[in-house]
Scaffold this motif. Structure first.
Motif, PDB file in Angstrom:
ATOM      1  N   LEU A  66     -11.953 -18.188 -13.217  1.00  0.00           N
ATOM      2  CA  LEU A  66     -12.090 -17.040 -14.113  1.00  0.00           C
ATOM      3  C   LEU A  66     -11.780 -15.736 -13.386  1.00  0.00           C
ATOM      4  CD1 LEU A  66     -12.842 -16.579 -17.058  1.00  0.00           C
ATOM      5  CD2 LEU A  66     -15.203 -16.214 -16.349  1.00  0.00           C
ATOM      6  N   CYS A 119      -8.607 -13.348 -14.319  1.00  0.00           N
ATOM      7  CA  CYS A 119      -8.815 -11.948 -14.678  1.00  0.00           C
ATOM      8  C   CYS A 119      -7.929 -11.038 -13.834  1.00  0.00           C
ATOM      9  CB  CYS A 119     -10.292 -11.586 -14.498  1.00  0.00           C
ATOM     10  SG  CYS A 119     -10.682  -9.885 -14.976  1.00  0.00           S
ATOM     11  N   MET A 152     -12.374 -14.813 -20.418  1.00  0.00           N
ATOM     12  CA  MET A 152     -12.377 -13.589 -19.627  1.00  0.00           C
ATOM     13  C   MET A 152     -12.968 -12.433 -20.429  1.00  0.00           C
ATOM     14  SD  MET A 152      -9.142 -11.407 -18.110  1.00  0.00           S
ATOM     15  CE  MET A 152      -8.654 -10.876 -19.761  1.00  0.00           C
TER      16      MET A 152
END
Length: 205
Positions: free
Chosen positions: A18, A22, A63
């Motif tokens: 994640l 991002c 996200m």
């Protein structure tokens, strides 16, 4: 112990994926970020990425949800009977402002706006994973309060739209466009308080 280790290891991989996603989404945009690149940046195989996130859309949504969850109050908190309506509205308003005013929140917004014209799906994903979830939180809270007789709001849906529109105001536009002088933290906090006071006056809360 082995089960605990596996859960911790799985969480570390999830967080790494994640975090890498991002960073790459915000640097290169949604369409120019591949699952291969995310896997490489996270130090895992592409198969591992897909075991957590079935596709890039799901990863993008996670996200956005992660950023919203970082700031917004939980459902359990808003169910606390010791929390007055004014305090609950302040928690929701502050969480929303912290989300849209954070560096990551602003960067996500810019990415979505830059790609929405060519790829409407990106805008839809953002809308459903971010703004809609925040709106549902307030809608649920107001519905509960009205059902219990603690407050009366004639049109909850319209009230929710007005609440978030007032919060965004000019501040969010200036921040997204980087129009200086940018609002200070003190100014944003005061804007949140003023919005909640105005909303409570409108609905006699």
């Amino acid at each position: 112990p082995s089960g605990v280790y596996l859960r911790k290891n799985a969480r570390r991989k999830y967080d790494a994926i994640l975090k890498s996603a991002c960073r790459l989404f915000l640097k290169h945009g949604y369409t120019h970020t591949s699952m291969d690149a995310i896997a490489a940046a996270a130090g895992v195989s592409k198969q591992t990425v897909y075991s957590y996130f079935t596709n890039k859309d799901v990863l993008f949504c996670h996200m956005i949800e992660d950023e919203c969850n970082r700031h917004s109050p939980s459902d359990s908190l808003l169910e606390n009977p010791a929390l007055t309506p004014q305090e609950a509205l302040m928690r929701i308003a502050q969480g929303f402002m912290d989300t849209i005013a954070s560096q990551r929140g602003l960067a996500i917004h810019r990415v979505v706006m830059s790609e929405a014209g060519r790829y409407p799906r990106i805008a839809q994903l953002f809308f459903e994973s971010g703004p809609v979830k925040m709106m549902r939180l307030l809608t649920t809270y107001l519905d509960r309060q009205c059902a219990s007789g603690a407050m009366r709001v004639d049109n909850v849906e319209l009230a929710v739209h007005h609440f978030f529109a007032m919060l965004k105001g000019w501040h969010q536009m200036r921040m997204v466009l980087k129009i200086k002088p940018l609002p200070t933290r003190k100014e944003l906090d005061q804007h949140v308080r003023d919005t909640v006071v105005a909303f409570c006056k409108i609905h006699n809360i």
